[in-house]
Design an enzyme around this catalytic site. Structure first.
Site, short mmCIF file in Angstrom:
data_model
loop_
_atom_site.label_atom_id
_atom_site.label_comp_id
_atom_site.label_asym_id
_atom_site.label_seq_id
_atom_site.Cartn_x
_atom_site.Cartn_y
_atom_site.Cartn_z
N TYR A 13 0.81 -1.23 0.00
CA TYR A 13 0.00 0.00 0.00
C TYR A 13 0.84 1.27 0.00
O TYR A 13 0.40 2.30 -0.50
CB TYR A 13 -0.92 0.01 1.22
CG TYR A 13 -2.13 -0.87 1.06
CD1 TYR A 13 -3.28 -0.41 0.43
CD2 TYR A 13 -2.13 -2.18 1.53
CE1 TYR A 13 -4.40 -1.22 0.27
CE2 TYR A 13 -3.25 -3.00 1.38
CZ TYR A 13 -4.38 -2.52 0.76
OH TYR A 13 -5.48 -3.32 0.60
N THR A 85 5.42 -3.94 9.48
CA THR A 85 5.91 -4.02 10.86
C THR A 85 4.70 -4.34 11.75
O THR A 85 4.17 -3.45 12.40
CB THR A 85 6.58 -2.70 11.30
OG1 THR A 85 5.82 -1.60 10.78
CG2 THR A 85 8.00 -2.61 10.83
N LYS A 204 6.02 9.32 14.25
CA LYS A 204 4.99 8.50 13.60
C LYS A 204 4.12 7.79 14.65
O LYS A 204 2.89 7.76 14.55
CB LYS A 204 5.66 7.47 12.68
CG LYS A 204 4.75 6.43 12.10
CD LYS A 204 3.81 7.01 11.07
CE LYS A 204 2.72 6.02 10.68
NZ LYS A 204 1.74 6.59 9.79
N CYS A 258 -2.62 0.87 11.42
CA CYS A 258 -1.79 1.92 12.02
C CYS A 258 -2.26 2.28 13.42
O CYS A 258 -1.56 2.02 14.39
CB CYS A 258 -1.81 3.17 11.14
SG CYS A 258 -0.87 2.98 9.63
N PHE A 319 -12.53 -1.41 8.54
CA PHE A 319 -12.13 -0.72 9.76
C PHE A 319 -12.55 0.75 9.79
O PHE A 319 -12.49 1.40 10.82
CB PHE A 319 -10.64 -0.90 10.06
CG PHE A 319 -9.69 -0.02 9.30
CD1 PHE A 319 -9.44 1.28 9.70
CD2 PHE A 319 -9.01 -0.52 8.19
CE1 PHE A 319 -8.54 2.08 9.01
CE2 PHE A 319 -8.12 0.27 7.49
CZ PHE A 319 -7.89 1.58 7.90
N ARG A 327 -8.15 -4.88 7.72
CA ARG A 327 -7.06 -5.17 8.65
C ARG A 327 -7.36 -4.64 10.06
O ARG A 327 -7.72 -3.48 10.22
CB ARG A 327 -5.75 -4.57 8.14
CG ARG A 327 -5.20 -5.38 6.97
CD ARG A 327 -3.88 -4.84 6.48
NE ARG A 327 -4.03 -3.62 5.73
CZ ARG A 327 -3.00 -2.93 5.23
NH1 ARG A 327 -1.76 -3.35 5.43
NH2 ARG A 327 -3.20 -1.84 4.54
N1 NAD Z 1 -0.82 1.42 4.51
C1 NAD Z 1 -0.79 2.59 5.12
O1 NAD Z 1 -1.73 3.37 5.05
C2 NAD Z 1 0.43 3.00 5.92
C3 NAD Z 1 0.55 4.33 6.31
C4 NAD Z 1 1.68 4.74 6.99
C5 NAD Z 1 2.66 3.81 7.31
N2 NAD Z 1 2.53 2.51 6.94
C6 NAD Z 1 3.60 1.58 7.27
O2 NAD Z 1 4.31 1.26 6.08
C7 NAD Z 1 4.83 -0.07 6.16
C8 NAD Z 1 4.34 -0.85 4.97
O3 NAD Z 1 2.93 -0.89 5.03
P1 NAD Z 1 2.03 -1.34 3.80
O4 NAD Z 1 0.64 -0.96 4.16
O5 NAD Z 1 2.63 -0.86 2.54
O6 NAD Z 1 2.20 -2.93 3.90
P2 NAD Z 1 1.70 -4.02 2.84
O7 NAD Z 1 1.48 -5.25 3.61
O8 NAD Z 1 0.63 -3.46 1.97
O9 NAD Z 1 2.98 -4.21 1.87
C9 NAD Z 1 4.20 -4.68 2.31
C10 NAD Z 1 4.81 -5.52 1.19
O10 NAD Z 1 6.12 -5.89 1.60
C11 NAD Z 1 6.37 -7.21 1.12
N3 NAD Z 1 7.48 -7.77 1.90
C12 NAD Z 1 7.47 -8.28 3.15
N4 NAD Z 1 8.71 -8.62 3.51
C13 NAD Z 1 9.52 -8.35 2.47
C14 NAD Z 1 10.92 -8.48 2.24
N5 NAD Z 1 11.71 -8.96 3.18
N6 NAD Z 1 11.39 -8.12 1.04
C15 NAD Z 1 10.58 -7.61 0.08
N7 NAD Z 1 9.26 -7.45 0.25
C16 NAD Z 1 8.73 -7.82 1.43
C17 NAD Z 1 5.05 -7.92 1.26
O11 NAD Z 1 4.96 -9.05 0.40
C18 NAD Z 1 4.05 -6.80 0.88
O12 NAD Z 1 3.73 -6.82 -0.51
C19 NAD Z 1 4.35 -0.62 7.51
O13 NAD Z 1 5.35 -0.42 8.47
C20 NAD Z 1 3.15 0.23 7.82
O14 NAD Z 1 2.90 0.30 9.21
C21 NAD Z 1 1.44 2.09 6.23
#
Ligand code: NAD
Length: 406
Positions: A13, A85, A204, A258, A319, A327
């Site tokens: 995402y 995470t 954050k 989050c 959610f 989630r």
């Molecule tokens: N989604 C949000 O709105 C949002 C907002 C702010 C912060 N975050 C933070 O950003 C981070 C990522 O969130 P997200 O929503 O993008 O997660 P997500 O689950 O949508 O995407 C993460 C991707 O990373 C891949 N991945 C996992 N381990 C890996 C590795 N070792 N090597 C390569 N790829 C790997 C997974 O297959 C997945 O496609 C998290 O820490 C989250 O808390 C998310």
């Protein structure tokens, strides 16, 4: 594709929109994901997540050769870590994905490279990863730039907010902060605020904890008001007429990856000091349990009154309103609880933003309302606001669709 300048580890995402934004600015990006399906979809110029305008950005970037995906990293100048995470049992943060991603780029790092973590992380994670890198590659000590820059975009508006939101950027030293600022300013129009890595990590966590605490206050009010026979929605509207009061809206709990997760990253490391943050998590979790109990009571009362089992409509699983993300959803938890305690009552589960679910059999929302005796509103989706509920039915409005007393 030319030699990539940026490697993006994690194409979910956040990682995918960020990779697309950088690539749209004519910087060659090599995206990495451990999920080969994700990699294949992106290399076809398509996307695996729902996010407005992302499809066009990815299609353009792939077609023009600025974005390519793979399952392993390649050499570049900048490495961005944007992997999940989550938390483990006992609500402890799990940074194993960040560590795995760091280990994957470790052999490729060279002098003057920039390594940035964007994943939401417990305080000290960037320093931990720096120590890991330098213990494995001592010849690079003080020759890399290492920084942390959290993401704060709103799902549904990511492509706009990625460019326009302010960012907080903290390096492990001043040189790293400056280098990271120079990197982001190529792509971001929002202000870039300098700090150190620990403060950026905490920033954050604090942003989401602040939201959680404020929602907990509203949820606590809803519990008090239920006992005191007061309409909480009316109460909050009136209290907010005060020029310096701004109470948020209660709901059926707090969810998402989050706000329902990040406060634990503070509580887990500083349990004695984070009393309010910890209590807010408990109040928000309790609110979901309380909603499930309320449904149970309504069912028993119905049975006593009418001598038959009621049918129930569970309105909403996501959610928050008008998204397709389940989630950490409190509505999903409540739906599960209601189903578990179901004594052969007919249950209609409604979620207009998803087409099917592997656990829940979904029913169209108007049909569910038509058939159910008890209608439980868990998520204030726009569709629900247009419904007319017959006075013969029992409506439990936990999310303020009609702003009636629960
Ligand atoms: N989604 C949000 O709105 C949002 C907002 C702010 C912060 N975050 C933070 O950003 C981070 C990522 O969130 P997200 O929503 O993008 O997660 P997500 O689950 O949508 O995407 C993460 C991707 O990373 C891949 N991945 C996992 N381990 C890996 C590795 N070792 N090597 C390569 N790829 C790997 C997974 O297959 C997945 O496609 C998290 O820490 C989250 O808390 C998310």
């Amino acid at each position: 594709m030319n030699q990539p300048e940026v490697v993006m580890i994690g194409l979910g995402y956040i990682g995918l929109p960020t990779a697309a934004l950088i690539a749209q600015n004519k910087t060659y990006v090599h995206g990495v994901d451990i999920n080969p399906k994700v990699v294949d979809i992106i290399n076809e110029g398509k996307i695996h997540i729902v996010e407005p305008e992302l499809d066009i950005a990815v299609a353009d970037a792939v077609k023009n050769g600025y974005l390519k995906a793979g399952t392993t990293p390649v050499e570049a100048k900048t490495y961005l870590i944007v992997v999940p995470t989550p938390f483990k049992a006992k609500n402890e943060p799990d940074i194993s994905f960040v560590e795995a991603a760091t280990r994957a780029v470790l052999p490729l790092l060279k002098e003057n490279d920039l390594y940035i973590i964007e994943s939401t992380s417990p305080i000290g994670t960037t320093e931990k990863m720096m120590n890991l890198i330098y213990s494995e590659r001592p010849e690079l000590i003080k020759k890399l730039y290492i920084a942390y820059c959290p993401e704060r975009v709103l799902p549904g508006n990511v492509m706009y907010e990625l460019v326009h939101n302010d960012r907080v950027i903290g390096g492990v030293d001043d040189g790293s902060t400056e280098k990271a600022i120079d990197f982001y300013k190529q792509y971001i129009k929002g202000d870039l605020h300098k700090t150190n890595a620990r403060t950026a990590e905490m920033c954050k966590l604090v942003e989401n904890s602040s939201r959680d605490v404020q929602i907990a206050f509203a949820n606590e009010l809803s519990l008090i008001c239920d006992k005191a026979d007061i309409n909480v929605w009316e109460l909050i509207e009136l209290a907010n007429k005060h020029p310096r009061v701004n109470i948020l809206q209660p709901g059926c709990g707090v969810g998402g990856h989050c706000i329902a997760v990040d406060p634990y990253f503070i509580v887990s490391d500083y349990p004695m000091e984070s009393k309010i943050i910890g209590a807010a998590r408990e109040v928000n979790n309790y609110k979901s349990f309380w909603c499930a109990e309320k449904v149970q009571t309504a069912k028993l009362e119905f049975e006593l009154k009418y001598g038959r089992k009621p049918s129930i409509a569970i309105m909403g699983l996501t959610f928050k309103p008008n998204i397709d993300d389940l989630r950490e959803s409190p509505a999903k938890y409540i739906a599960q609880k209601v189903l578990q305690k179901s004594n052969n009552e007919e249950c209609f589960i409604v979620e207009p933003n998803i087409t099917d679910h592997k656990v829940f059999k979904l029913t169209e929302y108007k049909e569910a309302v038509e058939k159910a005796d008890i209608i439980v509103f868990l998520v204030a989706h726009d569709e629900f606001k247009t419904l007319e509920i017959s006075s013969a039915k029992i409506a439990l409005d936990f999310c303020g669709v009609f702003k009636q007393k629960i």
